[in-house]
Design a protein around this motif. Structure first.
Motif, short mmCIF file in Angstrom:
data_model
loop_
_atom_site.label_atom_id
_atom_site.label_comp_id
_atom_site.label_asym_id
_atom_site.label_seq_id
_atom_site.Cartn_x
_atom_site.Cartn_y
_atom_site.Cartn_z
N GLU A 1 0.82 -1.21 0.00
CA GLU A 1 0.00 0.00 0.00
C GLU A 1 0.86 1.26 0.00
O GLU A 1 0.40 2.32 -0.44
CB GLU A 1 -0.91 0.00 1.23
CG GLU A 1 -2.02 -1.05 1.17
CD GLU A 1 -2.86 -1.06 2.43
OE1 GLU A 1 -2.41 -0.50 3.45
OE2 GLU A 1 -3.98 -1.61 2.38
N ALA A 2 2.09 1.16 0.49
CA ALA A 2 2.97 2.33 0.52
C ALA A 2 3.47 2.71 -0.87
O ALA A 2 3.96 3.83 -1.07
CB ALA A 2 4.16 2.05 1.44
N GLY A 3 3.35 1.81 -1.84
CA GLY A 3 3.75 2.12 -3.21
C GLY A 3 5.25 2.36 -3.39
O GLY A 3 5.66 3.27 -4.10
N ILE A 4 6.06 1.54 -2.74
CA ILE A 4 7.52 1.70 -2.82
C ILE A 4 8.01 1.31 -4.22
O ILE A 4 7.69 0.23 -4.72
CB ILE A 4 8.21 0.82 -1.76
CG1 ILE A 4 7.69 1.20 -0.37
CG2 ILE A 4 9.72 0.94 -1.82
CD1 ILE A 4 8.11 0.23 0.72
N GLU A 5 8.79 2.16 -4.83
CA GLU A 5 9.27 1.91 -6.19
C GLU A 5 10.54 1.04 -6.17
O GLU A 5 11.47 1.31 -5.43
CB GLU A 5 9.57 3.23 -6.90
CG GLU A 5 8.34 4.09 -7.15
CD GLU A 5 8.68 5.35 -7.94
OE1 GLU A 5 9.87 5.50 -8.32
OE2 GLU A 5 7.78 6.17 -8.17
#
Length: 315
Positions: free
Chosen positions: A25-29
């Motif tokens: 959910e944090a959307g870490i790339e």
């Protein structure tokens, strides 16, 4: 600059499902994941853990370390400050994506002295101490609940199946009109054990090859976060631990619920493990959370309603 993700579970019965959800959910790339071997104890100083050491060796100035919750990385206040000193030395940023530390910049330093800001240090020590207190209280409540159960003659773990020499008596009593619940109380076993013993005598029984009963289908139930947090410190059966670890956290306005998908029998067992939350020593929010979960579990089997919820403690 790289995004370095650190994961850990305390026992080999647990999984990283909840951590994965929070980090997803944090959307870490382009995350680079460092995951400890299952069962890496939180008592081991974080800087001595193999995968964290590998992460720090791999990291370069400007990289960011991501974790889902602070207490997966550290255990006490001394550990937190030790880790923050190393991150500052190596010029690494730290992002915590859930829990009390998620809104804080733990790497903030004084612009002239370079030391950890006194306000940050105070908040870190205070929140860490509060976390330790919560875990200690949960352990104490679990111990007191087990002692109370033992004083009444109850033992932990799964209740036994119907003994072979009692099976005929159970079946005769059932045919004479004795209920499943009453037989379970009489013989000190679960309702499931009684149903197994009289399966072919039940009205809805359908004979199949080998007389194997069809398994219960999994059901998804929302477990209040306070119940889930308590159960994570309890001694659970492997199937119960797996169901808890595989649950999906659902954010609420305050706190969260854990959506657990499992057979009805697996949902019922945790209620026995968290009876301590019905004691007068538990805080009202914990008692309310357990009652809410008991009500949800009771909808799976009306017979459970009479005994599963237990007596209500005065608020």
């Amino acid at each position: 600059m790289a995004n370095l993700v650190y994961k850990r579970v305390s026992t080999d019965q647990q999984s990283t499902a909840r951590q994965n959800l929070v980090l997803h959910e944090a959307g870490i790339e382009d995350p680079i994941v460092f995951e400890e071997e299952p069962g890496t104890s939180s008592r081991l100083h974080p800087l001595q853990r193999p995968k964290l050491a590998a992460l720090l060796t791999y990291a370069r100035p400007g990289d960011t370390v991501h974790i889902s919750e602070m207490f997966l990385l550290v255990r006490g206040t001394g550990h937190i400050l030790d880790v923050l000193d190393v991150l500052h030395r190596d010029r690494l940023a730290l992002r915590i994506h859930d829990g009390a530390f998620s809104s804080m910049d733990l790497t903030a330093r004084h612009p002239r002295t370079g030391e950890l800001l006194s306000t940050v240090k105070f908040m870190v020590q205070t929140l860490a101490a509060a976390g330790e207190l919560q875990r200690d209280l949960q352990r104490e409540l679990t111990y007191d609940g087990l002692r109370a159960a033992a004083a009444k003659g109850n033992k932990g773990g799964r209740r036994p199946a119907v003994a072979a020499d009692k099976s005929a008596d159970v079946r005769t009593a059932y045919l004479e009109g004795r209920s499943v619940a009453a037989l379970a109380r009489d013989h000190g076993v679960s309702r499931g054990a009684i149903r197994t013993a009289v399966a072919d005598l039940m009205p809805d029984h359908t004979a199949i090859e080998g007389d194997v009963s069809a398994p219960e289908l999994p059901v998804a139930l929302d477990m209040p976060g306070k119940v889930a947090d308590f159960l994570r410190t309890a001694e659970l059966e492997p199937v119960e631990r797996a169901a808890l670890d595989d649950g999906q956290a659902v954010r609420r306005v305050t706190g969260y619920t854990l959506r657990v998908t499992a057979a009805p029998a697996v949902h019922r067992q945790p209620l026995d493990h968290c009876r301590a939350l019905d004691s007068s020593q538990a805080i009202p929010a914990q008692r309310k959370a357990r009652r809410e979960y008991a009500n949800r579990v009771n909808t799976l089997d009306p017979e459970q309603a009479a005994t599963t919820a237990g007596p209500r403690s005065p608020s």
